[in-house]
Design a protein around this motif. Structure first.
Motif, PDB file in Angstrom:
ATOM      1  N   GLU A  24       4.659 -98.855 109.332  1.00 30.08           N
ATOM      2  CA  GLU A  24       5.277 -97.751 108.379  1.00 30.08           C
ATOM      3  C   GLU A  24       5.206 -97.758 106.998  1.00 30.08           C
ATOM      4  O   GLU A  24       5.372 -97.010 106.441  1.00 30.08           O
ATOM      5  CB  GLU A  24       6.986 -97.615 108.896  1.00 30.08           C
ATOM      6  N   ASP A  25       4.402 -99.036 106.701  1.00 30.34           N
ATOM      7  CA  ASP A  25       4.238 -98.990 105.148  1.00 30.34           C
ATOM      8  C   ASP A  25       3.222 -98.163 104.787  1.00 30.34           C
ATOM      9  O   ASP A  25       3.469 -97.838 103.433  1.00 30.34           O
ATOM     10  CB  ASP A  25       4.023-100.485 104.820  1.00 30.34           C
ATOM     11  N   GLU A  26       2.262 -97.961 105.265  1.00 30.30           N
ATOM     12  CA  GLU A  26       1.040 -97.173 104.856  1.00 30.30           C
ATOM     13  C   GLU A  26       1.388 -96.034 104.474  1.00 30.30           C
ATOM     14  O   GLU A  26       0.929 -95.331 103.022  1.00 30.30           O
ATOM     15  CB  GLU A  26       0.098 -97.189 105.617  1.00 30.30           C
ATOM     16  N   HIS A  27       2.268 -95.004 105.008  1.00 32.06           N
ATOM     17  CA  HIS A  27       2.593 -93.655 104.442  1.00 32.06           C
ATOM     18  C   HIS A  27       3.486 -93.678 103.387  1.00 32.06           C
ATOM     19  O   HIS A  27       3.620 -93.001 102.452  1.00 32.06           O
ATOM     20  CB  HIS A  27       3.030 -92.926 105.850  1.00 32.06           C
ATOM     21  N   LEU A  28       4.395 -95.032 103.375  1.00 34.88           N
ATOM     22  CA  LEU A  28       5.341 -95.112 102.522  1.00 34.88           C
ATOM     23  C   LEU A  28       4.759 -95.448 100.936  1.00 34.88           C
ATOM     24  O   LEU A  28       5.097 -94.814 100.033  1.00 34.88           O
ATOM     25  CB  LEU A  28       6.298 -96.157 102.702  1.00 34.88           C
ATOM     26  N   ILE A  29       3.691 -96.078 100.968  1.00 32.19           N
ATOM     27  CA  ILE A  29       3.064 -96.522  99.556  1.00 32.19           C
ATOM     28  C   ILE A  29       1.857 -95.617  99.197  1.00 32.19           C
ATOM     29  O   ILE A  29       1.448 -95.808  98.238  1.00 32.19           O
ATOM     30  CB  ILE A  29       2.792 -97.852  99.765  1.00 32.19           C
ATOM     31  N   THR A  30       1.483 -94.607 100.129  1.00 33.96           N
ATOM     32  CA  THR A  30       0.449 -93.788  99.794  1.00 33.96           C
ATOM     33  C   THR A  30       0.983 -92.367  99.450  1.00 33.96           C
ATOM     34  O   THR A  30       0.242 -91.426  99.444  1.00 33.96           O
ATOM     35  CB  THR A  30      -0.791 -93.769 100.844  1.00 33.96           C
ATOM     36  N   GLY A  31       2.371 -92.259  99.443  1.00 29.79           N
ATOM     37  CA  GLY A  31       2.918 -90.825  99.052  1.00 29.79           C
ATOM     38  C   GLY A  31       2.974 -89.941 100.110  1.00 29.79           C
ATOM     39  O   GLY A  31       3.116 -88.635  99.694  1.00 29.79           O
ATOM     40  N   ARG A  32       2.719 -90.261 101.226  1.00 27.44           N
ATOM     41  CA  ARG A  32       2.667 -89.472 102.574  1.00 27.44           C
ATOM     42  C   ARG A  32       4.379 -89.368 103.306  1.00 27.44           C
ATOM     43  O   ARG A  32       4.330 -89.192 104.320  1.00 27.44           O
ATOM     44  CB  ARG A  32       1.682 -89.604 103.328  1.00 27.44           C
ATOM     45  N   THR A  33       5.309 -89.674 102.397  1.00 29.36           N
ATOM     46  CA  THR A  33       6.449 -89.841 102.955  1.00 29.36           C
ATOM     47  C   THR A  33       7.093 -88.561 103.273  1.00 29.36           C
ATOM     48  O   THR A  33       6.789 -87.625 102.666  1.00 29.36           O
ATOM     49  CB  THR A  33       7.564 -90.566 101.906  1.00 29.36           C
ATOM     50  N   ARG A  34       8.232 -88.449 103.988  1.00 33.84           N
ATOM     51  CA  ARG A  34       9.030 -87.150 104.287  1.00 33.84           C
ATOM     52  C   ARG A  34      10.392 -87.360 103.825  1.00 33.84           C
ATOM     53  O   ARG A  34      11.172 -87.655 104.897  1.00 33.84           O
ATOM     54  CB  ARG A  34       8.628 -86.541 105.549  1.00 33.84           C
ATOM     55  N   TRP A  35      10.712 -87.668 102.587  1.00 36.56           N
ATOM     56  CA  TRP A  35      12.208 -87.848 102.303  1.00 36.56           C
ATOM     57  C   TRP A  35      12.775 -86.350 102.647  1.00 36.56           C
ATOM     58  O   TRP A  35      12.224 -85.344 102.791  1.00 36.56           O
ATOM     59  CB  TRP A  35      12.442 -88.343 100.836  1.00 36.56           C
ATOM     60  N   THR A  36      14.088 -86.430 102.932  1.00 37.17           N
ATOM     61  CA  THR A  36      14.821 -85.046 103.054  1.00 37.17           C
ATOM     62  C   THR A  36      14.578 -84.074 101.970  1.00 37.17           C
ATOM     63  O   THR A  36      14.375 -83.063 102.067  1.00 37.17           O
ATOM     64  CB  THR A  36      16.369 -85.376 103.179  1.00 37.17           C
ATOM     65  N   ASP A  37      14.435 -84.676 100.401  1.00 40.29           N
ATOM     66  CA  ASP A  37      14.347 -83.976  99.548  1.00 40.29           C
ATOM     67  C   ASP A  37      12.883 -83.335  99.345  1.00 40.29           C
ATOM     68  O   ASP A  37      12.673 -82.259  98.752  1.00 40.29           O
ATOM     69  CB  ASP A  37      14.732 -84.669  98.104  1.00 40.29           C
ATOM     70  N   ASN A  38      12.102 -83.958 100.415  1.00 37.95           N
ATOM     71  CA  ASN A  38      10.758 -83.313 100.218  1.00 37.95           C
ATOM     72  C   ASN A  38      10.725 -82.055 101.161  1.00 37.95           C
ATOM     73  O   ASN A  38       9.682 -81.213 101.240  1.00 37.95           O
ATOM     74  CB  ASN A  38       9.811 -84.223 101.018  1.00 37.95           C
ATOM     75  N   ILE A  39      11.597 -81.809 101.991  1.00 37.89           N
ATOM     76  CA  ILE A  39      11.568 -80.443 103.025  1.00 37.89           C
ATOM     77  C   ILE A  39      11.734 -79.372 102.358  1.00 37.89           C
ATOM     78  O   ILE A  39      12.806 -79.173 101.475  1.00 37.89           O
ATOM     79  CB  ILE A  39      12.656 -81.083 104.151  1.00 37.89           C
ATOM     80  N   VAL A  40      10.867 -78.388 102.410  1.00 36.71           N
ATOM     81  CA  VAL A  40      11.007 -77.133 102.111  1.00 36.71           C
ATOM     82  C   VAL A  40      10.874 -76.351 103.348  1.00 36.71           C
ATOM     83  O   VAL A  40       9.848 -76.126 104.148  1.00 36.71           O
ATOM     84  CB  VAL A  40       9.916 -76.698 100.928  1.00 36.71           C
ATOM     85  N   LEU A  41      12.012 -75.138 103.273  1.00 32.93           N
ATOM     86  CA  LEU A  41      11.966 -74.300 104.299  1.00 32.93           C
ATOM     87  C   LEU A  41      11.733 -72.715 103.883  1.00 32.93           C
ATOM     88  O   LEU A  41      12.189 -72.410 102.675  1.00 32.93           O
ATOM     89  CB  LEU A  41      13.066 -74.385 105.255  1.00 32.93           C
ATOM     90  N   PRO A  42      11.309 -72.071 104.574  1.00 32.59           N
ATOM     91  CA  PRO A  42      11.276 -70.629 104.079  1.00 32.59           C
ATOM     92  C   PRO A  42      12.544 -70.003 103.752  1.00 32.59           C
ATOM     93  O   PRO A  42      13.573 -70.178 104.501  1.00 32.59           O
ATOM     94  CB  PRO A  42      10.597 -69.761 104.970  1.00 32.59           C
ATOM     95  N   GLY A  43      12.790 -69.238 102.482  1.00 30.62           N
ATOM     96  CA  GLY A  43      13.991 -68.855 102.252  1.00 30.62           C
ATOM     97  C   GLY A  43      15.170 -69.881 101.965  1.00 30.62           C
ATOM     98  O   GLY A  43      16.075 -69.396 101.743  1.00 30.62           O
ATOM     99  N   MET A  44      14.669 -71.008 101.709  1.00 33.22           N
ATOM    100  CA  MET A  44      15.800 -72.022 101.401  1.00 33.22           C
ATOM    101  C   MET A  44      16.456 -71.963 100.099  1.00 33.22           C
ATOM    102  O   MET A  44      15.813 -71.488  98.936  1.00 33.22           O
ATOM    103  CB  MET A  44      14.871 -73.371 101.626  1.00 33.22           C
ATOM    104  N   LEU A  45      17.884 -71.882 100.133  1.00 27.28           N
ATOM    105  CA  LEU A  45      18.503 -72.163  99.046  1.00 27.28           C
ATOM    106  C   LEU A  45      19.005 -73.349  98.741  1.00 27.28           C
ATOM    107  O   LEU A  45      18.973 -74.211  99.360  1.00 27.28           O
ATOM    108  CB  LEU A  45      20.016 -71.084  99.248  1.00 27.28           C
TER     109      LEU A  45
END
Length: 797
Positions: A24-45
């Protein structure tokens, strides 16, 4: 450091025991994480929360008219707006039948009970617009009496919740005489040749996880989907469904990449409830992400106890009884397992020792502070600190070496399994071996000689040597035990193993990772069980849709419970494949042996690989009659007992008596966690745990002023150690396998935190005792140490 290709097992063919780098470390240290705050949805408030600056006040008015006119603002909600639907945040652990628990709203309606409590929510098109609008909301408060001190709270001088009539939520007692696990502690105290009485303070701590809490809710599909930085997606889903009246099958919870938790994300949070309710009202996706300062002021805190302790012993050092009286700060409300955290420690105050009698009483009280709840170790570090500090105090009282006093009382390896005075059955251990190895690595005798020389020469930098031995109840699981303690859930864990036609494997686990390394360790386990290459195994977790059953990650339960569920599921895969393999090779099932991923006819070279069986099952052209074309298997595992890792930690600390500065010079720990799946992961867990335990001893403390305002509300005031502040750790292990599970594993996630705090504090006091210092509260900051030295000197004049 061990490379990914090396083997620490006796066989190069085994994955278990190998120091694999984490998948699991490769995507964490190469900036390809999906933190909750990275999530963007259409029309999101975006939501922002207004929090009370007062720790106890009545809300007499909220004017949000100007905020509603601000650019981008969609809506503003107060507690009155959501009062009918928000319900009360759940407490899943009523420790007594008469436990008092006030309603715990996610958004305060008429009263705030801690500084940082949410009083209004702004929803806007951007997070910046939402935060700008907070500034123009006008809230009028009427001050109420503030309850902060634990002793004052227990005395009911002022009340946090007047409707309850008291600040005492519950009192829970364990007595060895009543339980039949030992004698009467009052008799031991009365007859004691030596009596040691001390009161220790467990300061309030902040989990300070790397990733602040964040939640996104999308209500636009037939199933409401919540992404949350949580340790407990399954528990969160269940609690939200029960608390808010949402059909459980209409709610999906996903824990994506989660940046640490340490118990701080083992929660159903007000922010999760509010985001869900608002998204459902507006029928649009909504995101809330807290700032670091919000995290420190509003996310739950840990520890916060007063420990009144009495140790009875004979002159030869044999302990005959231990009495524990706790006051535990719940904060303003009971959160998910707030009331039960001190009770977890009740079973560990006897540590590795065979005491004759034991009594434990804990009184949980409310104060006007943010609620407490689980923090790494959850009750067990507090217990270990108490008994290990008291064993040192007894050694001083009797002029005995602290290792000698421990050996006098500990359970010998040949006495396992051992029924402790606290009512648990310790399954295995070898305290002698761990201590002997730690003593040798530490050069205990050599450091004692150096200490004597420094004392003789009145060196301004004194050397202290601290000892801490420990055991802990890991694998928080046995459902019947949890039921006997009135816990609101079981402790089983679930896993599924899916064989794909191409021979690849998907493993579904109900225990989700937030840094522990599940994807790597589970792959190693399945690779050995099925003979499938490590890289051909994918681990799926943290989504209640793809992993519908599970009880999540906390209490060092992932490997000892979740990992064994994986083993059980893999065994079922082999069992389902066996009759098919026999059919393909035209032999009897009893003639087959399964090894290294192949079914082989005994005494011949005739064999078929499990991957070939998987393809044959997919084709289903030639299967035995009545056998379904499916190798996929699942299993739930509920152990009969906890697991009990243990260890010995030794700390040498240099204390500058002129400045009060304490510097760790050498730290050695030898832990026994049973068999090791991945030594590299174990090292990471131990190092991280040591850092947190040392931090409690020397650095961290959540402080409030007299009005209840958090003074340590940022990392400028709340001190966390960096790599510069910590020594090079010398770590090693002994291996006494757990007899209760097929892997012989015990658990390691909390070991370092549990053992290190008393080791460090004992070393500080060991350095200062020749100067007359008898006690010091944590954290042992330079100022506190300096004041303790000066006070002792003045008292000696």
């Amino acid at each position: 450091m061990t490379t990914t290709e090396s083997r620490t097992s006796s066989s190069d063919d085994l994955e278990i025991g190998q120091s694999r780098r984490r998948k699991e470390d490769e995507h964490l240290i190469t900036g390809r994480t999906r933190w909750t705050d990275n999530i963007v949805l259409p029309g999101m408030l975006h939501a922002a929360i207004l929090r009370s600056p007062f720790s106890h006040a009545r809300i007499t008015g909220i004017d949000a008219e100007e905020a509603e006119k601000m650019p981008g603002v969609i809506a503003v909600y107060t507690g009155a707006d959501l009062a009918e639907e928000q319900g009360s945040l759940p407490c899943a652990w009523p420790i007594t039948e008469d436990q008092l628990a006030p309603p715990a709203p996610s958004l305060a309606v008429d009263t705030v009970n801690f500084a940082g409590e949410a009083v209004a929510v702004v929803v806007a098109r951007t997070t910046y617009e939402a935060h700008d609008a907070l500034d123009v909301i006008d809230v009028e408060y009427e001050d109420l009496p503030v309850v902060l001190d634990l002793a004052d709270a227990a005395a009911d001088t002022e009340l946090v919740h007047p409707d309850l009539g008291t600040n005492r939520s519950a009192t829970w007692t364990f007595d060895s005489a009543e339980a039949g696990s030992g004698g009467n502690v009052e008799d031991a105290i009365r007859d004691a040749e030596v009596l040691v009485e001390r009161t220790f303070r467990q300061q309030r701590l902040i989990p300070a996880f790397m990733e602040p809490r964040s939640v996104v809710v999308d209500p636009t599909a037939t199933q409401i989907t919540m992404w949350s930085a949580t340790q407990v997606p399954h528990i969160l889903r269940l609690m939200l469904a029960m608390s808010l009246g949402i059909p459980e099958h209409k709610l999906r919870v996903i824990a994506p990449d989660v940046g640490g938790g340490f118990g701080g994300k083992l929660q159903v949070t007000p922010e999760e409830v509010l985001t869900l309710l608002i998204a459902r009202r507006l029928r649009k996706p909504v995101k809330y992400t807290e700032s670091r300062s919000e995290s420190m002021v509003a996310a739950h805190h840990g520890r916060d106890q007063i420990q009144k302790l009495t140790l009875a012993a004979r002159r030869d050092g044999t302990v005959t009884g231990f009495k524990v009286e706790l006051l535990a700060d719940m904060g303003a409300y009971l959160r998910l397992v707030t009331s039960g955290v001190p009770i977890l420690g009740a079973f560990m105050f006897s540590g590795i020792y065979k005491f004759d009698s034991y009594h434990f009483t804990c009184t949980n009280v409310f104060t006007n502070k943010v609620p407490t709840d689980a923090y790494r170790g959850a009750g067990r570090p507090e217990a270990t600190f108490a008994i290990e500090r008291m064993m040192d105090e007894l050694a001083v009282e009797l002029s005995m070496d602290p290792l000698e006093i421990r050996e006098k009382n500990w359970i010998k390896h040949e006495e396992f399994p051992f029924d402790s005075v606290a009512g648990l059955t310790y399954d295995s251990g070898n305290y002698e071996a761990a201590t002997a190895k730690a003593r040798e690595l530490f050069d205990y005798d050599g450091l004692r000689r150096e200490q004597a020389q420094r004392r003789e020469s009145n060196d301004p930098v004194q050397l202290g040597i601290g000892v801490s031995t420990f055991t802990e109840m890991c694998g928080l699981a046995p459902s019947r035990v949890l039921g006997s303690l009135s816990y609101g859930a079981g402790g089983w864990e679930h896993a599924a193993v899916r064989m794909l036609p191409t021979g690849k494997v998907e493993v579904v686990t109900g225990s989700s990772s937030h840094g522990q390394g599940h994807e790597t360790a589970w792959s190693q386990i399945v690779a050995d069980q099925l003979g499938i290459p490590f890289d051909d195994i994918e681990i799926l977790h943290g989504d209640t849709q793809s992993s519908p059953r599970g009880l999540d990650t906390y209490g060092s339960r992932s490997l000892a419970v979740g990992g064994i569920a994986v083993v059980k599921a893999a065994e079922k895969v082999v069992a389902k494949a066996r009759p098919i393999a026999a059919h393909l090779m035209e032999c009897a099932e009893d003639d087959l042996e399964f090894t290294e991923g192949r079914f082989k006819v005994k005494g011949t070279e005739k064999a078929v690989a499990l991957t070939d069986v998987a393809l044959a099952v997919f084709a289903a052209h030639d299967l035995p009659d009545g056998v379904e074309p499916n190798l996929d298997s699942e299993a739930a595992y509920d152990p009969d007992n906890f697991s009990f890792p243990h260890g010995t930690h030794l700390c040498a600390i240099e204390v500058d008596t002129e400045t009060g500065h304490a510097r760790i010079r050498k730290y050695v720990c030898v832990d026994d966690i049973g068999h090791v799946v991945n030594p590299l992961i174990v090292e990471g867990q131990v190092h991280g745990g040591l850092a947190q335990g040392i931090a409690q001893a020397l650095y961290e403390e959540a402080l409030h002023d007299e009005s209840g305002t958090l003074l340590s509300g940022s990392f400028a005031e709340y001190l966390l150690p960096t790599a510069v502040d910590l020594p090079h750790f010398t770590t090693d292990r002994t291996d006494t396998p757990a007899p209760g599970n097929p892997l012989g594993v015990k658990g390691v996630g909390e070991a370092g935190t549990i053992a290190s705090t008393p080791a460090v504090v004992n070393s500080v006091l060991d350095a200062l005792r020749p100067l007359g210092v008898r006690s010091i509260d944590m954290p042992c900051t330079p100022m506190r140490v300096w004041h303790a030295i000066r006070s002792a000197q003045e008292g000696n004049r």
